[in-house]
Design a protein around this motif. Structure first.
Motif, PDB file in Angstrom:
ATOM      1  N   PHE A 294      42.312 -49.813   6.020  1.00 29.08           N
ATOM      2  CA  PHE A 294      43.667 -48.918   6.370  1.00 29.08           C
ATOM      3  C   PHE A 294      43.029 -47.569   7.294  1.00 29.08           C
ATOM      4  O   PHE A 294      42.079 -47.406   7.085  1.00 29.08           O
ATOM      5  CB  PHE A 294      44.158 -48.516   5.132  1.00 29.08           C
ATOM      6  N   GLY A 295      43.838 -47.481   7.987  1.00 21.26           N
ATOM      7  CA  GLY A 295      43.813 -46.064   8.867  1.00 21.26           C
ATOM      8  C   GLY A 295      43.993 -44.585   8.068  1.00 21.26           C
ATOM      9  O   GLY A 295      44.841 -44.692   6.991  1.00 21.26           O
ATOM     10  N   SER A 296      43.419 -43.766   8.327  1.00 24.33           N
ATOM     11  CA  SER A 296      43.512 -42.581   7.811  1.00 24.33           C
ATOM     12  C   SER A 296      43.060 -41.381   8.302  1.00 24.33           C
ATOM     13  O   SER A 296      42.184 -41.321   9.392  1.00 24.33           O
ATOM     14  CB  SER A 296      42.704 -42.597   6.157  1.00 24.33           C
ATOM     15  N   GLU A 297      43.594 -40.140   7.931  1.00 24.83           N
ATOM     16  CA  GLU A 297      43.147 -39.036   8.960  1.00 24.83           C
ATOM     17  C   GLU A 297      41.755 -38.620   8.370  1.00 24.83           C
ATOM     18  O   GLU A 297      40.873 -37.856   9.139  1.00 24.83           O
ATOM     19  CB  GLU A 297      44.050 -37.818   8.701  1.00 24.83           C
ATOM     20  N   SER A 298      41.334 -39.046   7.161  1.00 23.24           N
ATOM     21  CA  SER A 298      39.898 -38.635   6.976  1.00 23.24           C
ATOM     22  C   SER A 298      38.881 -39.363   7.179  1.00 23.24           C
ATOM     23  O   SER A 298      37.823 -38.804   7.957  1.00 23.24           O
ATOM     24  CB  SER A 298      40.065 -38.920   5.149  1.00 23.24           C
ATOM     25  N   GLY A 299      39.188 -40.608   7.456  1.00 19.33           N
ATOM     26  CA  GLY A 299      38.081 -41.416   7.922  1.00 19.33           C
ATOM     27  C   GLY A 299      36.982 -41.829   7.038  1.00 19.33           C
ATOM     28  O   GLY A 299      35.908 -42.375   7.633  1.00 19.33           O
TER      29      GLY A 299
ATOM     30  N   PRO B 271      37.632 -51.737  -0.274  1.00 13.84           N
ATOM     31  CA  PRO B 271      38.391 -50.973   0.528  1.00 13.84           C
ATOM     32  C   PRO B 271      37.619 -50.234   1.848  1.00 13.84           C
ATOM     33  O   PRO B 271      36.264 -50.093   1.668  1.00 13.84           O
ATOM     34  CB  PRO B 271      39.061 -49.781  -0.236  1.00 13.84           C
ATOM     35  N   LEU B 272      38.183 -50.140   2.967  1.00 10.39           N
ATOM     36  CA  LEU B 272      37.356 -49.653   4.079  1.00 10.39           C
ATOM     37  C   LEU B 272      38.670 -48.873   4.691  1.00 10.39           C
ATOM     38  O   LEU B 272      39.590 -49.142   5.040  1.00 10.39           O
ATOM     39  CB  LEU B 272      36.870 -50.537   5.106  1.00 10.39           C
ATOM     40  N   THR B 273      38.122 -47.619   5.299  1.00 11.33           N
ATOM     41  CA  THR B 273      39.037 -46.693   5.874  1.00 11.33           C
ATOM     42  C   THR B 273      38.397 -46.430   7.351  1.00 11.33           C
ATOM     43  O   THR B 273      37.352 -46.470   7.536  1.00 11.33           O
ATOM     44  CB  THR B 273      39.598 -45.270   5.549  1.00 11.33           C
ATOM     45  N   VAL B 274      39.451 -46.566   8.572  1.00 15.57           N
ATOM     46  CA  VAL B 274      39.242 -46.156   9.814  1.00 15.57           C
ATOM     47  C   VAL B 274      39.922 -45.007  10.165  1.00 15.57           C
ATOM     48  O   VAL B 274      41.002 -44.833   9.952  1.00 15.57           O
ATOM     49  CB  VAL B 274      39.675 -47.418  10.738  1.00 15.57           C
TER      50      VAL B 274
END
Length: 406
Positions: free
Chosen positions: A101-106, A184-187
């Motif tokens: 999922f995309g996030s502002e945090s990364g 989970p993985l964030t981009v």
């Protein structure tokens, strides 16, 4: 075989979404990308700009390999239940390794921390949350204040102010609660902010594109328009439409007005998430109804956010009552090269996979078939409003084929 999952609405699909798919493939080494896509009505309580079938084609052109539907009955929900429903679907497929999922945090650590904490929902958390709600705070604000106090972390409030971060936490919470093996993985989100209305920059927001569409002063061939999309999707849209064509909540305004004056209180209260107090407010204010947006703004209070009001109104309009656990996966489209994933689904999916709408009745239990039929009805309403607005032939949902690309 490694498979990464993405939960999305692609409303509409733009360059930032293509970047997310590309980075997910790079970071995970995934052989295939599976997308769970909101149906014809989306999480914020509005119709999608385009049908789920057109958005499926966009997703496949933009780099996805398979697209499954998160039905409108399960997509038009709060962030918590939207995430819960979508994660459950991905988990039930039995072959997805990673949720990206995309996030502002990364950075994934804060999502894991908050997701784990919230999944436990301790008595201390519940009691403090109730206290803030009693003070008249909206749920998002009350939860943010509760977490800041319990975790002694002032940054938590800022962290939970952006929609992508909120959804990311909910995804991680859902994975914890369902004891899912999916990782989970964030981009990190690049380009303009979620609510930024500027089209400048490499990655404009979906909000900016929706605003451009509604301005009615552009053509699909305009550079400002085409630059918002990957080339293949820009070409698709320019071949399909001369000027931006779309649906929004205002196209459903007459239907909502009719509903408000033709339903009794018991009917309205029976719909998902609709409270007796809210229905009482509807009856007090319905004489002031002018349009969907105007009326939702009129109903807004400190306790009720605009988005929650729109979801409740949409539940009423679509007559969505009890929403059971999603127990089927409807495939909307795929790339032929992803055929090996379909073989894996046959082996490992714990729920029926629907590839042809006509087969649903024979594959599903009576209760699940009723959910499927309800969503066919909802999509037919979307199609009917589109056809009325743009004078196109009506095509029944059950006659729309899978989107298949090479």
């Amino acid at each position: 075989m490694k498979i990464a999952g993405i939960i999305a609405e692609y409303n509409p699909f733009h360059t930032g979404h293509a970047y997310h798919i590309q980075k997910t493939r790079e970071l995970t080494g995934a052989d295939y990308i599976v997308v769970v896509l909101s149906g014809d009505f989306v999480q914020r309580g509005a119709p999608a700009l385009y049908s789920k079938h057109l958005r499926t084609r966009m997703a496949l052109l933009g780099g996805a390999d398979l697209v499954f539907e998160l039905p409108s009955t399960h997509a038009c929900e709060s962030a918590e239940f939207f995430a819960q429903n979508a994660v459950r679907l991905l988990d039930a497929l039995g072959c997805v390794d990673v949720l990206s999922f995309g996030s502002e945090s990364g950075t994934i650590e804060p999502f894991l921390k908050l997701g784990s904490f919230l999944s436990a929902e301790t008595p201390e958390y519940r009691n403090l949350l109730k206290e803030y709600l009693k003070r008249g705070e909206s749920f998002p604000k009350a939860r943010s204040l509760t977490l800041q106090e319990l975790l002694s972390d002032a940054d938590t409030g800022t962290f939970l102010q952006t929609p992508n971060n909120i959804l990311g936490v909910e995804y991680c919470k859902a994975l914890c609660r369902q004891n899912s093996p999916i990782q989970p993985l964030t981009v990190k989100r690049e380009g303009n902010g979620y609510h930024d209305d500027s089209l400048n920059g490499e990655f404009p927001s979906a909000s900016a594109i929706r605003a451009l569409w509604k301005s009615a002063n552009c053509k699909m061939s305009d550079t400002a328009v085409s630059s918002c999309f990957p080339p293949a999707i820009s070409e698709l849209l320019s071949q399909t439409f001369t000027c931006p064509q779309f649906l929004d909540e205002e196209d459903f305004s007459p239907y909502l007005r009719w509903l408000l004056f033709s339903s009794d209180k018991a009917q309205l209260t029976s719909y998902q998430d609709v409270t007796p107090d809210f229905v009482q407010r509807l009856f007090h204010t319905r004489g002031s109804y002018e349009s969907w947006g105007q009326y939702a703004a009129l109903l807004k209070t400190r306790e009720l956010t605009y988005s929650r009001i729109c979801r409740m109104l949409m539940h009423c309009l679509l007559q969505i009552s009890h929403v059971p656990v999603l127990s089927y996966a409807r495939l909307l489209g795929f790339r032929r090269q992803a055929a090996p994933v379909l073989s894996e689904l046959k082996k490992h999916s714990s729920i029926p996979v629907i590839t042809k709408a006509a087969d649903a009745a024979s594959l599903l239990s009576d209760e699940t078939a009723a959910v499927f039929s309800k969503n066919v009805e909802i999509s037919n309403l979307y199609e009917a409003v589109w056809c009325e607005k743009y004078h196109t032939p009506f095509v029944h949902e059950c006659r729309k084929p899978l989107v298949i690309l090479p």
